[in-house]
Design a protein around this motif. Structure first.
Motif, PDB file in Angstrom:
ATOM      1  N   ALA A  62      -0.022  -7.519   9.862  1.00 37.56           N
ATOM      2  CA  ALA A  62      -0.344  -7.708   8.375  1.00 37.56           C
ATOM      3  C   ALA A  62      -1.086  -9.217   8.167  1.00 37.56           C
ATOM      4  N   GLN A  63      -1.921  -9.365   7.112  1.00 37.50           N
ATOM      5  CA  GLN A  63      -2.543 -10.571   7.152  1.00 37.50           C
ATOM      6  C   GLN A  63      -2.137 -11.021   6.011  1.00 37.50           C
ATOM      7  N   ALA A 100       1.596  -9.348   1.182  1.00 39.01           N
ATOM      8  CA  ALA A 100       0.845  -9.089   2.454  1.00 39.01           C
ATOM      9  C   ALA A 100      -0.535  -8.203   2.228  1.00 39.01           C
ATOM     10  N   SER A 101      -1.374  -8.360   3.177  1.00 39.11           N
ATOM     11  CA  SER A 101      -2.481  -7.696   3.136  1.00 39.11           C
ATOM     12  C   SER A 101      -2.653  -6.697   3.970  1.00 39.11           C
ATOM     13  N   GLY A 102      -3.493  -5.375   4.015  1.00 40.19           N
ATOM     14  CA  GLY A 102      -3.624  -4.445   5.049  1.00 40.19           C
ATOM     15  C   GLY A 102      -5.260  -4.158   4.800  1.00 40.19           C
ATOM     16  N   THR A 103      -5.917  -3.978   5.868  1.00 39.28           N
ATOM     17  CA  THR A 103      -7.555  -3.754   5.699  1.00 39.28           C
ATOM     18  C   THR A 103      -8.110  -2.479   5.403  1.00 39.28           C
ATOM     19  N   GLN A 125      -3.444   1.192   7.461  1.00 40.14           N
ATOM     20  CA  GLN A 125      -2.726   0.325   7.767  1.00 40.14           C
ATOM     21  C   GLN A 125      -2.050  -0.277   6.644  1.00 40.14           C
ATOM     22  N   THR A 126      -2.246  -0.159   5.560  1.00 44.02           N
ATOM     23  CA  THR A 126      -1.125  -0.417   4.338  1.00 44.02           C
ATOM     24  C   THR A 126       0.081   0.633   4.619  1.00 44.02           C
ATOM     25  N   LYS A 127      -0.201   1.810   4.806  1.00 48.31           N
ATOM     26  CA  LYS A 127       0.936   2.693   5.148  1.00 48.31           C
ATOM     27  C   LYS A 127       1.918   2.568   6.255  1.00 48.31           C
ATOM     28  N   ALA A 128       1.014   2.158   7.328  1.00 42.25           N
ATOM     29  CA  ALA A 128       1.770   1.852   8.527  1.00 42.25           C
ATOM     30  C   ALA A 128       2.626   0.531   8.299  1.00 42.25           C
ATOM     31  N   LEU A 129       2.078  -0.528   7.384  1.00 40.41           N
ATOM     32  CA  LEU A 129       2.977  -1.656   7.177  1.00 40.41           C
ATOM     33  C   LEU A 129       4.411  -1.172   6.309  1.00 40.41           C
ATOM     34  N   MET A 181      -0.784  -4.865  -0.076  1.00 44.95           N
ATOM     35  CA  MET A 181      -2.174  -4.763  -0.820  1.00 44.95           C
ATOM     36  C   MET A 181      -3.390  -4.792  -0.078  1.00 44.95           C
ATOM     37  N   GLN A 182      -4.317  -4.076  -0.249  1.00 44.30           N
ATOM     38  CA  GLN A 182      -5.626  -4.266   0.465  1.00 44.30           C
ATOM     39  C   GLN A 182      -6.418  -5.729  -0.021  1.00 44.30           C
ATOM     40  N   PRO A 183      -7.350  -6.048   0.400  1.00 44.54           N
ATOM     41  CA  PRO A 183      -7.727  -7.571   0.097  1.00 44.54           C
ATOM     42  C   PRO A 183      -8.433  -7.575  -1.161  1.00 44.54           C
ATOM     43  N   GLY A 184      -9.262  -6.494  -1.681  1.00 42.48           N
ATOM     44  CA  GLY A 184      -9.800  -6.392  -2.958  1.00 42.48           C
ATOM     45  C   GLY A 184      -8.723  -6.359  -4.132  1.00 42.48           C
ATOM     46  N   ILE A 185      -7.959  -5.524  -4.039  1.00 38.73           N
ATOM     47  CA  ILE A 185      -6.891  -5.413  -4.750  1.00 38.73           C
ATOM     48  C   ILE A 185      -5.807  -6.651  -5.216  1.00 38.73           C
ATOM     49  N   ARG A 186      -5.751  -7.302  -3.857  1.00 45.29           N
ATOM     50  CA  ARG A 186      -4.861  -8.169  -4.055  1.00 45.29           C
ATOM     51  C   ARG A 186      -5.566  -9.802  -4.597  1.00 45.29           C
ATOM     52  N   ASP A 187      -6.989  -9.819  -4.404  1.00 44.79           N
ATOM     53  CA  ASP A 187      -7.692 -10.868  -5.085  1.00 44.79           C
ATOM     54  C   ASP A 187      -7.669 -10.485  -6.717  1.00 44.79           C
ATOM     55  N   TYR A 188      -7.939  -9.083  -6.910  1.00 39.65           N
ATOM     56  CA  TYR A 188      -8.002  -8.764  -8.290  1.00 39.65           C
ATOM     57  C   TYR A 188      -6.723  -9.086  -8.997  1.00 39.65           C
ATOM     58  N   TYR A 189      -5.626  -8.822  -8.768  1.00 42.19           N
ATOM     59  CA  TYR A 189      -4.548  -9.111  -9.225  1.00 42.19           C
ATOM     60  C   TYR A 189      -3.857 -10.172  -9.225  1.00 42.19           C
TER      61      TYR A 189
END
Length: 213
Positions: free
Chosen positions: A19-20, A40-43, A47-51, A90-98
């Motif tokens: 995770a990032q 944490a972020s997944g690309t 990956q998010t489901k695996a995390l 979260m994916q990076p775009g969703i994380r940056d938005y919220y």
């Protein structure tokens, strides 16, 4: 339940799938429902489901309970509720938005990320300089045996050349000096003088005149 063990299990589960930008926040002063929020972020959706699956497995393997999981249908934002701690993957775009850090990020919890894991570097972090140097040293050590015979042969040829030529030069110099000395000694006036001293001069015998009476 020890909250430190729970947050450690969640972070380990996230690190297992690389995770990032893992962040852990203390939320005891903000909510009575949970004590930790881990982001944490997944690309990608995969990956998010695996995390999320890795976090559930890590928590359950240590004897702790997972309450629920939400958002696995699309994989853009998955919430894993572990009771006293909630993981937001979260994916990076969703994380940056919220930007959940503005809501829950009042007190960051410092953790040694990667200390309990296998030592793999996270995908979001560059490889440390000592590790790069160690890899380079290993690569040089593996390549060294291939070049060693040529280097040894060159070193032997260079080492042998002076050793062979040196005795000959000394011998030649000694021979030249001896020959020169013999030539000079053979014509030396001192030698003639010594020879002259050894050979005494001949004395002419005196003849006595006999008188007859």
């Amino acid at each position: 339940m020890d909250i430190r063990k729970l947050q450690r299990a969640i972070v380990d589960g996230l690190e297992d799938v690389k995770a990032q930008n893992i962040a852990v926040f203390n939320t005891e002063h903000l909510s009575s429902l949970f004590e930790r929020v881990i982001i944490a972020s997944g690309t990608s959706n995969r990956q998010t489901k695996a995390l999320a699956a890795s976090v559930r497995d890590a928590v359950r393997s240590r004897g702790m309970q997972v309450m629920s999981t939400e958002g696995e249908e699309n994989g853009e934002w998955i919430i894993v509720d572990c009771g006293a701690a909630v993981a937001h993957i979260m994916q990076p775009g969703i994380r940056d938005y919220y930007h959940l850090e503005e809501i829950w990020g009042g007190k960051a919890v410092r953790m040694k990320v990667g200390a309990v894991n296998t030592g793999l570097v996270k995908a979001s972090e560059p490889e440390p300089a000592p590790r790069r140097a160690a890899k380079k040293a290993v690569a040089d050590a593996e390549a060294a045996p291939r070049k060693a015979p040529a280097r040894k042969a060159a070193a032997k040829s260079v080492a042998k050349a002076p050793a062979k030529s040196a005795p000959k030069t000394a011998a030649r110099k000694a021979a030249d000096k001896t020959a020169a000395y013999q030539r000079v000694a053979g014509k030396s006036p001192a030698r003639k003088t010594a020879a002259a001293k050894k050979a005494p001069a001949r004395k002419t015998p005196t003849r006595k005149t006999l008188r007859t009476t």
